[in-house]
Design an enzyme around this catalytic site. Structure first.
Site, PDB file in Angstrom:
ATOM      1  N   SER A  57       0.828  -1.208   0.000  1.00 58.41           N
ATOM      2  CA  SER A  57       0.000   0.000   0.000  1.00 58.41           C
ATOM      3  C   SER A  57       0.863   1.259   0.000  1.00 58.41           C
ATOM      4  O   SER A  57       2.016   1.234   0.433  1.00 58.41           O
ATOM      5  CB  SER A  57      -0.889   0.028   1.246  1.00 58.41           C
ATOM      6  OG  SER A  57      -1.638  -1.153   1.358  1.00 58.41           O
TER       7      SER A  57
HETATM    8  N1  SAH Z   1      -0.287  -5.228   4.138  1.00 56.98           N
HETATM    9  C1  SAH Z   1       0.438  -5.455   2.905  1.00 56.98           C
HETATM   10  C2  SAH Z   1      -0.390  -5.097   1.680  1.00 56.98           C
HETATM   11  C3  SAH Z   1      -0.809  -6.340   1.052  1.00 56.98           C
HETATM   12  S1  SAH Z   1      -1.856  -6.283  -0.354  1.00 56.98           S
HETATM   13  C4  SAH Z   1       1.780  -4.738   2.890  1.00 56.98           C
HETATM   14  O1  SAH Z   1       2.070  -3.974   3.800  1.00 56.98           O
HETATM   15  O2  SAH Z   1       2.564  -4.994   1.977  1.00 56.98           O
HETATM   16  C5  SAH Z   1      -3.075  -7.430   0.189  1.00 56.98           C
HETATM   17  C6  SAH Z   1      -2.629  -8.839   0.490  1.00 56.98           C
HETATM   18  O3  SAH Z   1      -3.770  -9.595   0.867  1.00 56.98           O
HETATM   19  C7  SAH Z   1      -1.977  -9.578  -0.685  1.00 56.98           C
HETATM   20  O4  SAH Z   1      -0.704  -9.996  -0.332  1.00 56.98           O
HETATM   21  C8  SAH Z   1      -2.923 -10.766  -0.915  1.00 56.98           C
HETATM   22  O5  SAH Z   1      -2.255 -11.933  -1.323  1.00 56.98           O
HETATM   23  C9  SAH Z   1      -3.567 -10.923   0.460  1.00 56.98           C
HETATM   24  N2  SAH Z   1      -4.840 -11.634   0.456  1.00 56.98           N
HETATM   25  C10 SAH Z   1      -5.833 -11.602  -0.478  1.00 56.98           C
HETATM   26  N3  SAH Z   1      -6.852 -12.394  -0.109  1.00 56.98           N
HETATM   27  C11 SAH Z   1      -6.515 -12.952   1.080  1.00 56.98           C
HETATM   28  C12 SAH Z   1      -7.169 -13.857   1.964  1.00 56.98           C
HETATM   29  N4  SAH Z   1      -8.372 -14.365   1.704  1.00 56.98           N
HETATM   30  N5  SAH Z   1      -6.527 -14.212   3.098  1.00 56.98           N
HETATM   31  C13 SAH Z   1      -5.289 -13.712   3.396  1.00 56.98           C
HETATM   32  N6  SAH Z   1      -4.632 -12.855   2.600  1.00 56.98           N
HETATM   33  C14 SAH Z   1      -5.233 -12.477   1.452  1.00 56.98           C
END
Ligand code: SAH
Length: 198
Positions: A50
Protein backbone atom coordinates in the site's frame (compact mmCIF):
# COMPACT_ATOMS: atom_id res chain seq x y z
CA UNK A 1 10.22 11.10 5.63
CA UNK A 2 6.48 10.90 6.27
CA UNK A 3 5.95 14.38 7.75
CA UNK A 4 3.40 15.18 5.00
CA UNK A 5 1.08 12.54 6.44
CA UNK A 6 0.00 14.99 9.11
CA UNK A 7 -2.10 16.61 6.37
CA UNK A 8 -4.06 13.33 6.28
CA UNK A 9 -4.68 13.59 10.02
CA UNK A 10 -1.96 11.07 10.89
CA UNK A 11 -0.45 11.65 14.33
CA UNK A 12 3.18 12.22 15.22
CA UNK A 13 3.22 8.85 17.00
CA UNK A 14 2.16 6.97 13.84
CA UNK A 15 4.53 9.02 11.65
CA UNK A 16 7.42 8.21 14.00
CA UNK A 17 6.57 4.50 13.87
CA UNK A 18 6.55 4.61 10.05
CA UNK A 19 9.88 6.43 10.01
CA UNK A 20 11.33 3.55 12.04
CA UNK A 21 10.56 0.96 9.33
CA UNK A 22 12.61 1.16 6.12
CA UNK A 23 10.08 0.62 3.29
CA UNK A 24 12.96 -0.06 0.89
CA UNK A 25 13.54 -3.41 2.61
CA UNK A 26 9.95 -4.46 1.82
CA UNK A 27 9.82 -3.74 -1.92
CA UNK A 28 11.40 -5.77 -4.77
CA UNK A 29 14.90 -4.58 -5.72
CA UNK A 30 13.76 -3.19 -9.08
CA UNK A 31 11.53 -0.69 -7.24
CA UNK A 32 14.12 0.31 -4.63
CA UNK A 33 14.41 3.80 -6.14
CA UNK A 34 10.67 4.36 -5.71
CA UNK A 35 10.50 2.91 -2.20
CA UNK A 36 10.10 6.28 -0.50
CA UNK A 37 7.48 7.69 -2.86
CA UNK A 38 3.95 7.89 -1.53
CA UNK A 39 2.57 5.37 -4.03
CA UNK A 40 1.63 1.67 -3.96
CA UNK A 41 4.22 -0.63 -5.59
CA UNK A 42 4.01 -4.16 -7.07
CA UNK A 43 5.34 -6.93 -4.81
CA UNK A 44 4.72 -9.85 -7.21
CA UNK A 45 1.84 -12.35 -7.47
CA UNK A 46 -0.41 -9.51 -8.67
CA UNK A 47 -0.26 -7.88 -5.23
CA UNK A 48 0.89 -4.46 -4.05
CA UNK A 49 2.38 -2.81 -0.98
CA UNK A 50 0.00 0.00 0.00
CA UNK A 51 0.97 3.65 -0.38
CA UNK A 52 2.47 5.09 2.84
CA UNK A 53 -0.42 7.54 3.33
CA UNK A 54 -2.84 4.60 3.33
CA UNK A 55 -0.74 2.75 5.93
CA UNK A 56 -0.71 5.95 7.98
CA UNK A 57 -4.46 6.50 7.76
CA UNK A 58 -5.17 2.88 8.70
CA UNK A 59 -2.76 2.88 11.65
CA UNK A 60 -4.30 6.16 12.79
CA UNK A 61 -7.89 4.91 12.58
CA UNK A 62 -6.94 1.74 14.47
CA UNK A 63 -6.17 3.88 17.55
CA UNK A 64 -3.42 1.46 18.58
CA UNK A 65 -2.13 1.26 22.13
CA UNK A 66 1.01 -0.37 23.50
CA UNK A 67 0.56 -4.00 24.46
CA UNK A 68 -2.40 -4.66 22.17
CA UNK A 69 -3.02 -7.83 20.17
CA UNK A 70 -3.63 -7.16 16.47
CA UNK A 71 -4.71 -9.37 13.58
CA UNK A 72 -3.83 -8.28 10.04
CA UNK A 73 -5.44 -9.90 6.98
CA UNK A 74 -3.07 -9.71 3.99
CA UNK A 75 0.60 -9.76 5.06
CA UNK A 76 1.85 -8.92 1.55
CA UNK A 77 5.34 -7.48 1.89
CA UNK A 78 5.09 -7.31 5.68
CA UNK A 79 5.57 -3.52 5.77
CA UNK A 80 2.24 -2.69 7.39
CA UNK A 81 2.73 -5.47 9.97
CA UNK A 82 6.18 -4.08 10.82
CA UNK A 83 4.68 -0.62 11.45
CA UNK A 84 1.91 -2.20 13.56
CA UNK A 85 4.58 -4.02 15.56
CA UNK A 86 6.28 -0.72 16.44
CA UNK A 87 2.94 0.80 17.49
CA UNK A 88 1.96 -2.04 19.85
CA UNK A 89 5.50 -2.19 21.25
CA UNK A 90 7.41 -5.18 22.60
CA UNK A 91 4.53 -6.22 24.87
CA UNK A 92 2.07 -6.24 21.98
CA UNK A 93 1.60 -8.94 19.36
CA UNK A 94 0.80 -8.78 15.64
CA UNK A 95 -0.69 -11.87 13.99
CA UNK A 96 -0.76 -11.58 10.22
CA UNK A 97 -2.32 -13.99 7.72
CA UNK A 98 -1.52 -14.28 4.02
CA UNK A 99 -2.96 -16.56 1.35
CA UNK A 100 0.02 -16.54 -1.09
CA UNK A 101 2.71 -18.90 0.30
CA UNK A 102 5.66 -17.08 -1.33
CA UNK A 103 4.61 -13.72 0.13
CA UNK A 104 4.07 -15.19 3.60
CA UNK A 105 7.50 -16.82 3.52
CA UNK A 106 9.29 -13.73 2.25
CA UNK A 107 7.63 -11.53 4.88
CA UNK A 108 8.56 -13.99 7.65
CA UNK A 109 12.18 -13.90 6.43
CA UNK A 110 12.17 -10.09 6.54
CA UNK A 111 10.88 -10.03 10.13
CA UNK A 112 13.60 -12.48 11.15
CA UNK A 113 16.31 -10.50 9.36
CA UNK A 114 15.17 -7.24 10.97
CA UNK A 115 14.92 -8.79 14.43
CA UNK A 116 11.16 -8.12 14.63
CA UNK A 117 10.04 -10.65 17.21
CA UNK A 118 6.41 -9.78 17.92
CA UNK A 119 4.96 -10.48 14.44
CA UNK A 120 3.66 -13.97 13.68
CA UNK A 121 2.90 -14.96 10.07
CA UNK A 122 0.31 -17.61 9.16
CA UNK A 123 -0.60 -19.05 5.76
CA UNK A 124 -4.40 -18.83 5.95
CA UNK A 125 -7.56 -17.62 4.32
CA UNK A 126 -8.17 -14.38 6.16
CA UNK A 127 -11.95 -14.68 5.73
CA UNK A 128 -11.80 -17.18 8.60
CA UNK A 129 -9.66 -14.87 10.75
CA UNK A 130 -7.27 -16.70 13.08
CA UNK A 131 -9.51 -18.26 15.74
CA UNK A 132 -6.76 -19.89 17.83
CA UNK A 133 -5.42 -16.57 19.14
CA UNK A 134 -8.73 -14.65 19.32
CA UNK A 135 -10.00 -12.30 20.59
CA UNK A 136 -8.05 -9.39 19.07
CA UNK A 137 -8.05 -5.78 20.25
CA UNK A 138 -7.69 -4.67 16.65
CA UNK A 139 -8.25 -6.34 13.27
CA UNK A 140 -7.18 -4.75 10.00
CA UNK A 141 -7.71 -6.06 6.47
CA UNK A 142 -5.42 -4.75 3.73
CA UNK A 143 -7.57 -6.31 0.97
CA UNK A 144 -11.22 -5.52 0.28
CA UNK A 145 -14.21 -7.76 0.96
CA UNK A 146 -17.62 -7.64 -0.74
CA UNK A 147 -19.16 -8.22 2.69
CA UNK A 148 -17.51 -8.21 6.09
CA UNK A 149 -16.62 -11.84 6.93
CA UNK A 150 -18.55 -12.66 10.16
CA UNK A 151 -15.57 -14.48 11.81
CA UNK A 152 -13.69 -11.16 11.88
CA UNK A 153 -16.43 -9.57 13.97
CA UNK A 154 -16.67 -12.68 16.18
CA UNK A 155 -12.92 -12.58 16.86
CA UNK A 156 -12.93 -8.93 17.90
CA UNK A 157 -12.67 -8.25 21.62
CA UNK A 158 -15.10 -6.09 23.58
CA UNK A 159 -14.29 -2.47 22.69
CA UNK A 160 -12.24 -3.71 19.74
CA UNK A 161 -11.88 -2.00 16.36
CA UNK A 162 -12.06 -3.67 12.94
CA UNK A 163 -10.88 -1.76 9.88
CA UNK A 164 -11.75 -3.25 6.50
CA UNK A 165 -12.23 -1.98 2.94
CA UNK A 166 -15.68 -3.04 1.70
CA UNK A 167 -16.98 -2.79 -1.85
CA UNK A 168 -16.18 -4.05 -5.32
CA UNK A 169 -13.33 -3.65 -7.80
CA UNK A 170 -14.55 -0.16 -8.79
CA UNK A 171 -15.47 1.48 -5.49
CA UNK A 172 -14.57 0.65 -1.92
CA UNK A 173 -15.12 2.31 1.42
CA UNK A 174 -12.83 1.85 4.39
CA UNK A 175 -15.21 0.72 7.14
CA UNK A 176 -14.47 1.07 10.82
CA UNK A 177 -16.40 -1.27 13.08
CA UNK A 178 -16.37 -0.81 16.84
CA UNK A 179 -17.67 -3.63 19.01
CA UNK A 180 -19.54 -2.29 22.02
CA UNK A 181 -20.79 -5.21 24.12
CA UNK A 182 -22.98 -7.17 21.69
CA UNK A 183 -23.56 -4.11 19.51
CA UNK A 184 -21.67 -3.14 16.39
CA UNK A 185 -21.12 0.50 15.47
CA UNK A 186 -20.16 1.06 11.86
CA UNK A 187 -18.46 4.15 10.40
CA UNK A 188 -17.24 5.01 6.90
CA UNK A 189 -13.71 6.44 6.99
CA UNK A 190 -12.84 7.23 3.37
CA UNK A 191 -12.89 5.93 -0.21
CA UNK A 192 -10.05 3.51 -0.92
CA UNK A 193 -8.61 1.22 -3.60
CA UNK A 194 -7.33 -2.18 -2.49
CA UNK A 195 -6.74 -5.60 -4.05
CA UNK A 196 -9.52 -8.16 -3.41
CA UNK A 197 -9.71 -10.61 -0.55
CA UNK A 198 -9.75 -13.87 -2.52
N1 SAH B 1 -0.29 -5.23 4.14
C1 SAH B 1 0.44 -5.46 2.91
C2 SAH B 1 -0.39 -5.10 1.68
C3 SAH B 1 -0.81 -6.34 1.05
S1 SAH B 1 -1.86 -6.28 -0.35
C4 SAH B 1 1.78 -4.74 2.89
O1 SAH B 1 2.07 -3.97 3.80
O2 SAH B 1 2.56 -4.99 1.98
C5 SAH B 1 -3.08 -7.43 0.19
C6 SAH B 1 -2.63 -8.84 0.49
O3 SAH B 1 -3.77 -9.60 0.87
C7 SAH B 1 -1.98 -9.58 -0.69
O4 SAH B 1 -0.70 -10.00 -0.33
C8 SAH B 1 -2.92 -10.77 -0.91
O5 SAH B 1 -2.25 -11.93 -1.32
C9 SAH B 1 -3.57 -10.92 0.46
N2 SAH B 1 -4.84 -11.63 0.46
C10 SAH B 1 -5.83 -11.60 -0.48
N3 SAH B 1 -6.85 -12.39 -0.11
C11 SAH B 1 -6.52 -12.95 1.08
C12 SAH B 1 -7.17 -13.86 1.96
N4 SAH B 1 -8.37 -14.37 1.70
N5 SAH B 1 -6.53 -14.21 3.10
C13 SAH B 1 -5.29 -13.71 3.40
N6 SAH B 1 -4.63 -12.85 2.60
C14 SAH B 1 -5.23 -12.48 1.45
Amino acid sequence: MYEHLKYYGVSERVINAMNMVDRKLFVPEEFAESAYLDIPLPIGHGQTISAPHMVGIMCQELELLEGQKVLEIGTGSGYNAAVLSVLVGPLGKVYTVEIVPELAQKAAERFKLLGIENVYVFLRDGKEGLPEFAPYDRIVATCYAKKIPPPLIDQLSEGGILLIPVGNEYAQTLKKIVKVRTNIEEFSVTSVKFVPMV
